[in-house]
Design an enzyme around this catalytic site. Structure first.
Site: not given
Ligand SMILES: Cc1ncc(COP(=O)(O)O)c(C=O)c1O
Length: 324
Positions: A158
């Site tokens: 991330k």
């Molecule tokens: C690109 C992306 N995909 C998926 C998610 C969903 O991830 P999470 O459920 O861990 O927030 C996020 C959010 O953080 C994101 O930025």
């Protein structure tokens, strides 16, 4: 406390929001060398609880590992920093944004000479896609931008750099009058939204793109798969051609920001009945029963915050409406 007020934790100290500045020569500004997290703390009648905070911290440290950043804090250190920031700001429910980034030292592309700086922001953040989105659903388009190809930008990290791609997807969608864009991967298979994973339901089977489709492996995605299997659904991680979205009975986004948000149309093609379907509704209900403390936390997903003495040591699931 709204965005723009309160205190921010930076490298071990609290600073006023307005004073939380970094140098314009910081590496992260020029080269996108940061990794971050987005988590939520929920308010329940039993006190405040962060949802899967340990898992978010583990993903943060793993994102840093991919980018060869030594995290100045270990897992427990991050959890303590986050909890103390929520307490310092006296928040009962909030969005949590820890970030780790290459700071100020030198401005070549090589980040290694630059320090790894860290910060935690918290603020009250309601419905990410608008107040009605979780009930009524959102209209989305397939983006003309693809997600990253394998071995270009690591999708499992991330990282701030990945959100340049996400911003292109989001801007295109919003300027075209949609709430969100769904990106395909480099092979043309469905990947994810600009900041959320997605699921479809077809003939009672729940499917979501696999990690190999250039997705961020979301913590909400994992939670929804666990909840759905617990409810007896057949849940599959499988490659999805774009047209599977159009033919779905139901489709929905999941993520920390959007929580569980139905998708009512894709490219102006109505999905199912064009409203939140029964499977989405069941998963939404089960998710909020857990994060609101209405049911026992059998997965051990809630990290309770001792914000005041009156809520200390009260178990989850003894009371409580969802008071988000
Ligand atoms: C690109 C992306 N995909 C998926 C998610 C969903 O991830 P999470 O459920 O861990 O927030 C996020 C959010 O953080 C994101 O930025």
């Amino acid at each position: 406390m709204a965005f723009g007020t309160g205190k921010i934790w930076m490298n071990g100290s609290f600073v006023e929001w307005a004073d939380a500045r970094i140098h314009i020569g910081s590496h992260v500004i020029h080269y996108g060398t940061g990794v971050f997290e987005g988590a939520r703390c929920y308010r329940t009648q039993n006190g405040s609880a962060c949802f899967r905070l340990d898992d978010h911290v583990v993903r943060l440290i793993n994102s840093a590992k991919i980018y060869r950043m030594d995290s100045p804090l270990d897992r427990e250190g991050w959890v303590r920093a986050i909890e103390s920031t929520i307490r310092e700001n006296n928040l009962k429910a909030c969005y949590i944004r820890p970030i780790m980034y290459r700071g100020y030292s030198a401005l070549g592309v090589n980040p290694l000479p630059c320090p790894v700086d860290i910060a935690v922001m918290v603020w009250e953040w309601g419905a990410y896609l608008g107040p009605e989105a979780q009930d009524k659903g959102v209209d989305v388009r397939i983006s003309s931008w693809n997600r990253m190809a394998p071995n270009t930008f690591p999708a499992m990290a991330k990282s701030t750099a990945n959100y340049a791609n996400a911003a292109l997807i989001k801007m295109e969608a919003v300027l075209d009058g949609y709430s969100e864009g769904i990106a395909l991967d480099v092979n043309g298979f469905v990947s994810e939204g600009s900041g959320q994973n997605l699921f479809i339901v077809r003939n009672g089977v729940i499917s979501t793109p696999p990690v190999s489709a250039s997705i961020l492996p979301g913590i909400t995605r994992d939670s929804v798969m666990t909840i759905a299997r617990g409810l007896g659904f057949d849940v599959r991680e499988e490659l999805m051609p774009r047209e599977m979205l159009y033919l779905a009975d139901e489709a929905f986004f999941v993520g920390t920001a959007v929580e569980i948000t139905p998708i009512r149309s894709v490219d102006k093609i109505v999905i199912g009945a064009g409203q939140r379907g029964p499977v989405t509704a069941a998963l939404h209900r089960a998710f909020f029963e857990i994060v609101s403390g209405e049911v026992p936390d059998t997965h051990n997903w809630l990290k309770w915050l001792d914000l005041d003495e009156s809520t200390r040591n009260q178990p989850a699931g003894t009371a409580g409406a969802n008071v988000r």
